[in-house]
Design a protein around this motif. Sequence first.
Motif, mmCIF file in Angstrom:
data_model
loop_
_atom_site.group_PDB
_atom_site.id
_atom_site.type_symbol
_atom_site.label_atom_id
_atom_site.label_comp_id
_atom_site.label_asym_id
_atom_site.label_seq_id
_atom_site.Cartn_x
_atom_site.Cartn_y
_atom_site.Cartn_z
ATOM 1 N N THR A 28 81.459 17.341 25.302
ATOM 2 C CA THR A 28 80.673 17.927 24.221
ATOM 3 C C THR A 28 79.502 16.985 23.946
ATOM 4 O O THR A 28 79.476 15.851 24.432
ATOM 5 N N GLU A 29 78.496 17.460 23.205
ATOM 6 C CA GLU A 29 77.357 16.614 22.833
ATOM 7 C C GLU A 29 77.236 16.613 21.315
ATOM 8 O O GLU A 29 77.106 17.673 20.700
ATOM 9 N N LEU A 30 77.317 15.429 20.707
ATOM 10 C CA LEU A 30 77.211 15.287 19.260
ATOM 11 C C LEU A 30 75.872 14.630 18.921
ATOM 12 O O LEU A 30 75.215 14.062 19.787
ATOM 13 N N LEU A 45 70.064 10.634 17.439
ATOM 14 C CA LEU A 45 70.452 10.134 18.762
ATOM 15 C C LEU A 45 71.615 10.990 19.257
ATOM 16 O O LEU A 45 72.603 11.176 18.547
ATOM 17 N N HIS A 46 71.487 11.500 20.477
ATOM 18 C CA HIS A 46 72.551 12.362 21.009
ATOM 19 C C HIS A 46 73.588 11.533 21.761
ATOM 20 O O HIS A 46 73.259 10.580 22.454
ATOM 21 N N VAL A 47 74.843 11.928 21.587
ATOM 22 C CA VAL A 47 75.953 11.202 22.203
ATOM 23 C C VAL A 47 76.837 12.201 22.941
ATOM 24 O O VAL A 47 77.284 13.190 22.353
ATOM 25 N N ALA A 104 73.289 9.886 25.282
ATOM 26 C CA ALA A 104 72.614 10.929 26.072
ATOM 27 C C ALA A 104 71.119 10.628 26.163
ATOM 28 O O ALA A 104 70.522 10.142 25.194
ATOM 29 N N HIS A 105 70.537 10.907 27.312
ATOM 30 C CA HIS A 105 69.093 10.770 27.548
ATOM 31 C C HIS A 105 68.386 9.753 26.644
ATOM 32 O O HIS A 105 67.508 10.126 25.849
ATOM 33 N N PRO A 106 68.725 8.444 26.768
ATOM 34 C CA PRO A 106 68.066 7.438 25.925
ATOM 35 C C PRO A 106 66.541 7.452 26.072
ATOM 36 O O PRO A 106 65.824 7.202 25.088
ATOM 37 N N GLY A 107 66.050 7.805 27.238
ATOM 38 C CA GLY A 107 64.598 7.840 27.454
ATOM 39 C C GLY A 107 63.896 8.911 26.634
ATOM 40 O O GLY A 107 62.692 8.841 26.416
ATOM 41 N N ARG A 108 64.656 9.907 26.155
ATOM 42 C CA ARG A 108 64.043 10.930 25.312
ATOM 43 C C ARG A 108 64.011 10.485 23.862
ATOM 44 O O ARG A 108 63.186 10.936 23.078
ATOM 45 N N PHE A 109 64.952 9.604 23.474
ATOM 46 C CA PHE A 109 64.969 9.079 22.105
ATOM 47 C C PHE A 109 63.776 8.152 21.907
ATOM 48 O O PHE A 109 63.078 8.201 20.895
ATOM 49 N N SER A 163 71.930 17.209 34.315
ATOM 50 C CA SER A 163 70.663 17.948 34.281
ATOM 51 C C SER A 163 70.232 18.326 32.872
ATOM 52 O O SER A 163 69.057 18.487 32.596
ATOM 53 N N ASP A 164 71.200 18.509 31.941
ATOM 54 C CA ASP A 164 70.945 19.089 30.615
ATOM 55 C C ASP A 164 70.474 20.547 30.778
ATOM 56 O O ASP A 164 69.627 21.020 30.019
ATOM 57 N N TYR A 165 71.057 21.201 31.750
ATOM 58 C CA TYR A 165 70.749 22.618 32.014
ATOM 59 C C TYR A 165 71.018 23.471 30.766
ATOM 60 O O TYR A 165 72.057 23.339 30.131
HETATM 61 MN MN MN Z 1 70.528 16.228 23.834
#
Ligand code: MN
Length: 283
Positions: free
Chosen positions: A61-63, A72-74, A187-192, A244-246
């Motif tokens: 899951t993504e929190l 920040l997504h985890v 999740a995707h630290p580069g997007r944060f 991918s985060d599809y």
């Molecule tokens: Mn996310």
Amino acid sequence: MIDLHCHTLHSDGTDTPERLALLAEEAKLTALCLTDHDTLGGIPEFLAMQPQVKVRLLVGTELSCRFLGRSLHVLGLLVDPTDVRFQTRLDELRQRRDDRNLRMITRLGELGCPVTYEDVQAQAETPLISRVHFAKALAARGFVRRAPEAFERLIGDDCPGFVPREELSPVEATRWIREAGGVPVVAHPGRFAGGAFRWDEAMRDLQREGMEGLEAYYGEYRAAEQKYFVALGASLGMVVTGGSDYHGANKPGLRLGAGRGGLKVPDDLLDALERQQKGGTYR
Ligand code: MN
Ligand code: AMP
Ligand code: MN
Ligand code: MN
């Protein structure tokens, strides 16, 4: 190759869990982890596909949590789908999401873009309502021409119609995931944050708050970002994951497994993730 990050219509994607399993099989992936936001609602249908496909179907899951004043997504990878306490905790998150959604309806009305809860609900195929469904409802009512414009003008993070949710702290998010037998991964630290941001220091802080991995391979990273985060994970002794985060038609051009085309998440990352899962504090 594997993919440890994707969404179905149980959150803000457009495909069914069954279709994701079939797409992964078609792409010849060896494992796929489903990571819908705040819910395991798609997991029973997803796991029911296992007898029909060779690709290993995994639970996640993504929190969202609050870090440095931002979201920040985890990822909670390999959580136990039968853990009743975790289910109750996810119910609470979805309740907070609904509270936020109702406040956003009011806010959009004040901004001269009155959409109703029913308008937004009509855009979602499952009970989980996210801003993606708000964007579509705003377009359907003619307040914006197309859904992306809603994020630019009305409901993006810095826009007047956005209302934040009450978010977890990183300590809470990692504890919830670990207590459900999973591995908490940034999740995707580069997007944060990218560029000049001191990720080495921030990631060390997050590691102290229970984070065990980071997503170094990502559908939308540039090659330099991937290299940077793989090295950072290694230097901090954190597991490195990738996906991918599809989101189906809600993120056009992004493919399961392949991302924008060049994504390749190596199989051995899953072995390391499973070793981390078995060796964790609560397990
Ligand atoms: Mn996310
Ligand atoms: P929510 O969880 O309801 O706050 O909605 C967040 C979701 O909205 C994200 O997972 C994205 O799918 C989508 N989203 C957020 N910001 C944008 C943006 N600027 N453009 C397109 N989609 C976005
Ligand atoms: Mn999403
Ligand atoms: Mn995601």
